[in-house]
Design a protein around this motif. Structure first.
Motif, PDB file in Angstrom:
ATOM      1  N   PRO A 161       2.378  -2.373   6.456  1.00  0.00           N
ATOM      2  CA  PRO A 161       2.726  -1.029   5.989  1.00  0.00           C
ATOM      3  C   PRO A 161       4.046  -0.502   6.537  1.00  0.00           C
ATOM      4  O   PRO A 161       4.760   0.228   5.843  1.00  0.00           O
ATOM      5  CB  PRO A 161       1.546  -0.188   6.487  1.00  0.00           C
ATOM      6  CG  PRO A 161       0.415  -1.142   6.601  1.00  0.00           C
ATOM      7  CD  PRO A 161       1.039  -2.421   7.052  1.00  0.00           C
ATOM      8  N   ILE A 162       4.362  -0.849   7.781  1.00  0.00           N
ATOM      9  CA  ILE A 162       5.649  -0.412   8.342  1.00  0.00           C
ATOM     10  C   ILE A 162       6.795  -0.994   7.527  1.00  0.00           C
ATOM     11  O   ILE A 162       7.723  -0.281   7.108  1.00  0.00           O
ATOM     12  CB  ILE A 162       5.774  -0.837   9.819  1.00  0.00           C
ATOM     13  CG1 ILE A 162       4.810  -0.042  10.698  1.00  0.00           C
ATOM     14  CG2 ILE A 162       7.211  -0.624  10.307  1.00  0.00           C
ATOM     15  CD1 ILE A 162       4.817  -0.474  12.149  1.00  0.00           C
ATOM     16  N   ILE A 163       6.731  -2.313   7.288  1.00  0.00           N
ATOM     17  CA  ILE A 163       7.785  -2.975   6.521  1.00  0.00           C
ATOM     18  C   ILE A 163       7.801  -2.457   5.085  1.00  0.00           C
ATOM     19  O   ILE A 163       8.863  -2.212   4.503  1.00  0.00           O
ATOM     20  CB  ILE A 163       7.599  -4.500   6.552  1.00  0.00           C
ATOM     21  CG1 ILE A 163       7.707  -5.010   7.993  1.00  0.00           C
ATOM     22  CG2 ILE A 163       8.641  -5.191   5.664  1.00  0.00           C
ATOM     23  CD1 ILE A 163       7.339  -6.471   8.149  1.00  0.00           C
ATOM     24  N   GLY A 164       6.591  -2.283   4.509  1.00  0.00           N
ATOM     25  CA  GLY A 164       6.512  -1.766   3.140  1.00  0.00           C
ATOM     26  C   GLY A 164       7.113  -0.381   3.024  1.00  0.00           C
ATOM     27  O   GLY A 164       7.828  -0.077   2.058  1.00  0.00           O
ATOM     28  N   SER A 176       6.912   6.388   3.688  1.00  0.00           N
ATOM     29  CA  SER A 176       7.155   5.905   5.049  1.00  0.00           C
ATOM     30  C   SER A 176       6.116   6.445   6.022  1.00  0.00           C
ATOM     31  O   SER A 176       5.630   5.717   6.903  1.00  0.00           O
ATOM     32  CB  SER A 176       8.555   6.311   5.521  1.00  0.00           C
ATOM     33  OG  SER A 176       9.550   5.660   4.760  1.00  0.00           O
ATOM     34  N   GLN A 177       5.748   7.707   5.865  1.00  0.00           N
ATOM     35  CA  GLN A 177       4.721   8.284   6.727  1.00  0.00           C
ATOM     36  C   GLN A 177       3.360   7.652   6.473  1.00  0.00           C
ATOM     37  O   GLN A 177       2.594   7.409   7.413  1.00  0.00           O
ATOM     38  CB  GLN A 177       4.657   9.806   6.519  1.00  0.00           C
ATOM     39  CG  GLN A 177       5.858  10.568   7.072  1.00  0.00           C
ATOM     40  CD  GLN A 177       5.825  12.036   6.704  1.00  0.00           C
ATOM     41  OE1 GLN A 177       5.672  12.402   5.542  1.00  0.00           O
ATOM     42  NE2 GLN A 177       5.964  12.896   7.710  1.00  0.00           N
ATOM     43  N   MET A 216       0.789  -1.226   0.000  1.00  0.00           N
ATOM     44  CA  MET A 216       0.000   0.000   0.000  1.00  0.00           C
ATOM     45  C   MET A 216       0.826   1.284   0.000  1.00  0.00           C
ATOM     46  O   MET A 216       0.501   2.226  -0.732  1.00  0.00           O
ATOM     47  CB  MET A 216      -0.991  -0.031   1.168  1.00  0.00           C
ATOM     48  CG  MET A 216      -2.059  -1.091   1.019  1.00  0.00           C
ATOM     49  SD  MET A 216      -3.299  -1.045   2.332  1.00  0.00           S
ATOM     50  CE  MET A 216      -4.099   0.519   1.976  1.00  0.00           C
ATOM     51  N   PRO A 217       1.915   1.390   0.788  1.00  0.00           N
ATOM     52  CA  PRO A 217       2.664   2.654   0.762  1.00  0.00           C
ATOM     53  C   PRO A 217       3.297   2.971  -0.591  1.00  0.00           C
ATOM     54  O   PRO A 217       3.538   4.148  -0.892  1.00  0.00           O
ATOM     55  CB  PRO A 217       3.748   2.424   1.837  1.00  0.00           C
ATOM     56  CG  PRO A 217       3.189   1.391   2.743  1.00  0.00           C
ATOM     57  CD  PRO A 217       2.412   0.477   1.843  1.00  0.00           C
ATOM     58  N   ALA A 230      -0.120   1.656   9.720  1.00  0.00           N
ATOM     59  CA  ALA A 230       0.216   0.765  10.832  1.00  0.00           C
ATOM     60  C   ALA A 230      -0.553   1.162  12.089  1.00  0.00           C
ATOM     61  O   ALA A 230      -1.057   0.300  12.828  1.00  0.00           O
ATOM     62  CB  ALA A 230       1.715   0.802  11.090  1.00  0.00           C
ATOM     63  N   LEU A 231      -0.646   2.464  12.349  1.00  0.00           N
ATOM     64  CA  LEU A 231      -1.419   2.936  13.498  1.00  0.00           C
ATOM     65  C   LEU A 231      -2.879   2.515  13.359  1.00  0.00           C
ATOM     66  O   LEU A 231      -3.512   2.081  14.336  1.00  0.00           O
ATOM     67  CB  LEU A 231      -1.315   4.456  13.611  1.00  0.00           C
ATOM     68  CG  LEU A 231      -2.169   5.113  14.704  1.00  0.00           C
ATOM     69  CD1 LEU A 231      -1.788   4.579  16.082  1.00  0.00           C
ATOM     70  CD2 LEU A 231      -2.029   6.642  14.648  1.00  0.00           C
ATOM     71  N   PHE A 232      -3.401   2.628  12.154  1.00  0.00           N
ATOM     72  CA  PHE A 232      -4.776   2.201  11.903  1.00  0.00           C
ATOM     73  C   PHE A 232      -4.927   0.703  12.182  1.00  0.00           C
ATOM     74  O   PHE A 232      -5.916   0.264  12.783  1.00  0.00           O
ATOM     75  CB  PHE A 232      -5.152   2.500  10.447  1.00  0.00           C
ATOM     76  CG  PHE A 232      -6.607   2.293  10.138  1.00  0.00           C
ATOM     77  CD1 PHE A 232      -7.541   3.255  10.477  1.00  0.00           C
ATOM     78  CD2 PHE A 232      -7.039   1.141   9.515  1.00  0.00           C
ATOM     79  CE1 PHE A 232      -8.888   3.072  10.194  1.00  0.00           C
ATOM     80  CE2 PHE A 232      -8.376   0.941   9.231  1.00  0.00           C
ATOM     81  CZ  PHE A 232      -9.313   1.909   9.572  1.00  0.00           C
TER      82      PHE A 232
END
Length: 406
Positions: A155-158, A254-255, A30-31, A261-263
């Motif tokens: 998403p963090i890893i992506g 990254s943001q 996704m990112p 990730a927070l979601f």
């Protein structure tokens, strides 16, 4: 292994791990999707969002077509083998996507991905197999929690892998899918009682005939309508969030990944913990009402946001919408025979896919009309206003459930 010899806890833990790893594979991409689409089309972010909607819709179309059929096939041939075959195809799909150089090849691969991802219905049926009726809503919530945990990590890893290029996350998604295949093969038990390796009859797997199970009951039809509207509204996050935050707040991949990730964290907490409290004190229908109301508030505020940190602060409120689907699925599951759970969950998944067909197009085309070089008026948050309207309609429908006979 049938239900009489399968440990329910082992089966539940195994399927939750399946959903977690599946979500990681999706979240990884996704990112970087906005950048990848711009890379292969040469378009700006506003036009790339339209292609993003088309890719997401093509994915959902195949889910709609295939989910009832795959769910019904798993009722006959078993959940485990259907999951393994679908994940093998998914693994190769990610690998080809990692080297795709045209938007048309990406479109073809998303069609294939939609077909394989219809196995979500099989996983849901698996949970119904190992859960007593009174615990199905809570366990469906755990399924969402497993998906949410994966959506935290993906998403963090992506976002981290994006520094190595737009293709790196796809290789990682393929690797995760390969791990999932091994995990299912060695750990996941079979839960279908009487397995038959004879190909099921057409009337059993026909996508249209499987809907007859639901449409015989007026209350179930009403619930399906709410599921449809919920999907149309909630798909605004995967469909347009990356494009919206890049356009409105100038966020980096990254943001974007960190926000997703927070979601995912909030979704996991809601579906693992909060939903159980709601179900205990409010019951299934009132829990849905709370989730819909939270969505109306969250979507309405998001429409007019101009500050990124407020968008982050709203994520926990937005995640409250995750309490909606599990109790709706549980209500429907209780009214369906045990030997048709796969077909039912396929119908639910397919109905959600109808929303996922139209939702991304509505979100991305409205985003395009209110951004870019010639907007009607500049309002990147307009897709969230549409989602809020869908939730208001759903509130009117849920009020009729207790007054509608089965």
């Amino acid at each position: 292994m049938d239900k009489s010899t399968t440990s329910p806890k082992l089966a539940l833990a195994a399927i939750l791990m399946l959903f977690m790893i599946d979500a990681m594979g999706i979240g990884l991409m996704m990112p970087v999707m906005p950048s990848l689409i711009q890379e292969v089309t040469g378009e700006d972010i506003s036009h790339a969002a339209v292609w993003g909607g088309i890719l997401t819709t093509s994915f959902a179309i195949m889910q709609f077509i295939c989910a009832p059929t795959i769910g019904a096939i798993s009722d006959v041939l078993g959940r485990r083998s259907v999951l393994i075959v679908s994940l093998i195809v998914m693994c190769f799909d990610y690998l080809i996507m990692a080297v795709a150089g045209t938007i048309w090849l990406l479109l073809l691969l998303r069609l294939i991905s939609g077909t394989t991802s219809a196995n979500f219905a099989v996983g849901s049926a698996f949970i119904a197999d190992v859960s007593p009726p009174e615990k199905r809503a809570a366990n469906f919530g755990l399924m969402g929690a497993g998906f949410g945990i994966g959506f935290v990590l993906g998403p963090i890893i992506g976002g981290m892998l994006s520094v190595y290029g737009t293709r790196a996350p796809f290789y990682a998604a393929a690797a995760l899918t390969a791990i999932n295949i091994l995990f299912i093969y060695f750990v996941l038990p079979e839960t279908v009682k009487k397995r038959s390796f004879e190909w099921p009859k057409w009337e059993k797997i026909n996508p249209l005939s499987t809907f007859k199970i639901v449409f015989q009951h007026r209350q179930l039809r009403l619930i399906l309508a709410i599921i449809l509207l919920n999907e149309i509204s909630f798909v605004v996050y995967p469909a347009v969030w990356s494009f919206f935050t890049i356009e409105r707040f100038a966020w980096t991949p990254s943001q974007v990944g960190m926000s997703l990730a927070l979601f995912g964290i909030c979704m996991a907490v809601v579906q693992a913990v909060v939903i159980r409290v709601y179900l205990k004190y409010l019951g299934e229908v009132k829990t849905v009402v709370v989730g819909l109301s939270m969505n109306v508030i969250g979507f309405s505020i998001m429409t007019f946001l101009e500050t990124g940190w407020i968008a982050l602060a709203l994520i926990p409120l937005s995640a409250m919408g995750a309490v909606i689907l599990p109790p709706l699925k549980a209500i429907m599951s209780k009214q369906t025979p045990d030997d048709a759970q796969g077909a039912l969950l396929g119908v639910i998944s397919s109905t959600a896919s109808v929303g996922a067909i139209f939702g991304p197009l509505i979100a991305t085309f409205s985003f395009r009309m209110f951004t870019g070089d010639d907007p009607i008026t500049y309002l990147p948050g307009i897709p969230f206003a549409v989602s809020a309207l869908m939730m208001v309609i759903s509130l009117f429908l849920i009020a009729r459930i207790n007054r509608t006979p089965a």
